[in-house]
Write a protein that holds these residues in place. Structure first.
Motif, mmCIF file in Angstrom:
data_model
loop_
_atom_site.group_PDB
_atom_site.id
_atom_site.type_symbol
_atom_site.label_atom_id
_atom_site.label_comp_id
_atom_site.label_asym_id
_atom_site.label_seq_id
_atom_site.Cartn_x
_atom_site.Cartn_y
_atom_site.Cartn_z
ATOM 1 N N LEU A 170 38.553 33.064 47.002
ATOM 2 C CA LEU A 170 38.337 34.401 46.441
ATOM 3 C C LEU A 170 38.713 34.440 44.959
ATOM 4 N N ILE A 171 39.845 33.822 44.631
ATOM 5 C CA ILE A 171 40.281 33.796 43.238
ATOM 6 C C ILE A 171 39.298 33.008 42.383
ATOM 7 N N ASN A 172 38.847 31.862 42.878
ATOM 8 C CA ASN A 172 37.887 31.055 42.123
ATOM 9 C C ASN A 172 36.599 31.821 41.883
ATOM 10 N N ALA A 173 36.155 32.570 42.891
ATOM 11 C CA ALA A 173 34.943 33.371 42.734
ATOM 12 C C ALA A 173 35.155 34.461 41.687
ATOM 13 N N LEU A 174 36.332 35.062 41.692
ATOM 14 C CA LEU A 174 36.648 36.090 40.701
ATOM 15 C C LEU A 174 36.667 35.504 39.296
ATOM 16 N N GLU A 175 37.298 34.358 39.145
ATOM 17 C CA GLU A 175 37.415 33.741 37.825
ATOM 18 C C GLU A 175 36.074 33.226 37.310
ATOM 19 N N HIS A 216 48.555 33.384 41.980
ATOM 20 C CA HIS A 216 49.290 34.373 41.193
ATOM 21 C C HIS A 216 48.434 35.539 40.707
ATOM 22 N N ASP A 217 47.148 35.321 40.512
ATOM 23 C CA ASP A 217 46.277 36.389 40.019
ATOM 24 C C ASP A 217 45.414 37.007 41.120
ATOM 25 N N LEU A 218 45.794 36.798 42.367
ATOM 26 C CA LEU A 218 45.013 37.357 43.477
ATOM 27 C C LEU A 218 44.838 38.860 43.342
ATOM 28 N N GLY A 219 45.856 39.554 42.853
ATOM 29 C CA GLY A 219 45.791 41.006 42.742
ATOM 30 C C GLY A 219 44.744 41.522 41.786
ATOM 31 N N LYS A 220 44.187 40.635 40.939
ATOM 32 C CA LYS A 220 43.140 41.084 40.016
ATOM 33 C C LYS A 220 41.861 41.467 40.753
#
Length: 359
Positions: A170-175, A216-220
């Motif tokens: 999920l984080i990689n997709a967001l980034e 660490h940035d999951l909340g974004k």
């Protein structure tokens, strides 16, 4: 040759369709004391594994024919105790996280930093040894208890692996939606693990800090995209909105008991040594150590990667800039460990023939 107890006598299989990278990795691993096998495809890798004796596999995500995603389950079916570390381009980080769902231990993004590679492989081998030891201990229990115990432990480990890897995906997709954020969490995780290892922390704590760096940035996920990807300066209201990402991330992770201190590390990674950070205004040693480590790693990544508002600094320039933050934002002990780690960072490059060098 730089042999360590973790590498001596270990057979490692390097799987990559790029000959230069495959040979360079092989030569580096031999220097570290591994016995090395090479394969240029997924099919060739599985053939090598069927011959037995391989403990560790370094596997490229993208290859013609059988991809790394397909190789992982096939490899584990042949050798269930195999420690697999994936290699991926930044754009393939989500696919690498899927490989972790299927049983890989870790992934590294290219260009490959030698410190990250050596540390990641040794951590993978120690995890493999712990897994085997625990299984052997379970097998000594009474016959009527052992099978059920092993099954419960296997299911729990599978749940933990899949949950963490899904969050990473999920984080990689967001980034991936932002050029300057792409690969940020993977880099922060690697830097954080190096700092923790430099500080002499136990393997279990190094692993928790590495996982927290990834998450660490999951909340974004809960931050508005127009604010998250804004190229100009944030307004005070927008900054307050962005600050919520640390509490959102902690709330998402809180129900996952197996993550333990990771939740606190994620919540507190924007706390400052002098108490001026957020969300709780913690000061000094009251800030969880893992959070202090991630704070330093994140600042370094921001300084050394291109951003809309600045050109990237060299590693040396970034360390000097960060020294100005010691005692205000950064823990002095963490900064010293990080400076030592950065001073030894080397990137694998390829020369003619089978030579490997570092730059």
């Amino acid at each position: 040759m730089n042999v360590t107890p973790a590498t001596e006598g270990v057979t490692a299989l390097v799987v990559d369709d790029e000959e230069a990278l495959r040979n360079a990795l092989g030569q580096y691993l031999r220097y570290r004391g591994y016995h090395v096998l090479l394969a240029d495809s997924g099919d060739a890798a599985l053939k090598q594994l069927r011959q037995g004796g391989v403990s560790l596999m370094l596997l490229d995500v993208r290859m013609p024919g059988m991809s790394g995603v397909d190789v992982v389950p096939g490899a584990l079916a042949i050798e269930p105790d195999l420690a697999i570390v994936m290699l991926s381009a930044v754009s393939e980080a989500t696919t690498a996280a899927i490989c972790m769902q299927r049983g890989a231990y870790d992934y590294l993004t290219k260009p490959i930093e030698l410190n990250d590679l050596g540390a990641a492989l040794e951590r993978a081998l120690r995890r493999r040894a712990t897994k085997i030891q625990r299984r052997d201990s379970s097998s000594r229990l009474k016959e009527e208890v052992a099978p059920r115990t092993a099954e419960v432990e296997a299911n729990q480990a599978r749940f933990e692996r899949v949950t963490t890897a899904t969050l990473e995906a999920l984080i990689n997709a967001l980034e991936s939606k932002s050029d300057y954020l792409s690969g940020h969490s993977a880099r922060v995780a690697a830097y954080s693990a190096n700092i923790a290892q430099e500080m002499g922390l136990p393997d279990e704590e190094v692993e928790m800090i590495r996982v927290a760096g990834r998450l660490h940035d999951l909340g974004k996920i809960g931050i508005r995209e127009d604010v998250l990807h804004k190229r100009g300066k944030l307004t005070p209201d927008e900054f307050q909105h962005v600050k919520q990402h640390v509490t959102i991330g902690a709330e998402i992770l809180a129900p996952l008991g197996h993550l333990g201190p990771v939740v606190d590390y994620v919540r507190s990674h924007h706390e400052n040594w002098d108490g001026s950070g957020y969300p709780d205004g913690l000061r000094g040693a009251k800030i969880p150590l893992g959070a202090r480590v991630i704070c330093a790693a994140e600042i370094y990544d921001a300084l050394t990667t291109p951003r809309p508002y600045q050109e990237p600094l060299t590693p040396e320039q970034a360390v000097e800039r960060m020294r100005q933050l010691v005692g205000r934002v950064l823990d002095p002990a963490v900064m010293e460990a990080f400076a030592a780690s950065v001073g030894r960072r080397q990137t694998l490059v390829f020369l003619s023939g089978d030579q490997t060098s570092a730059s």
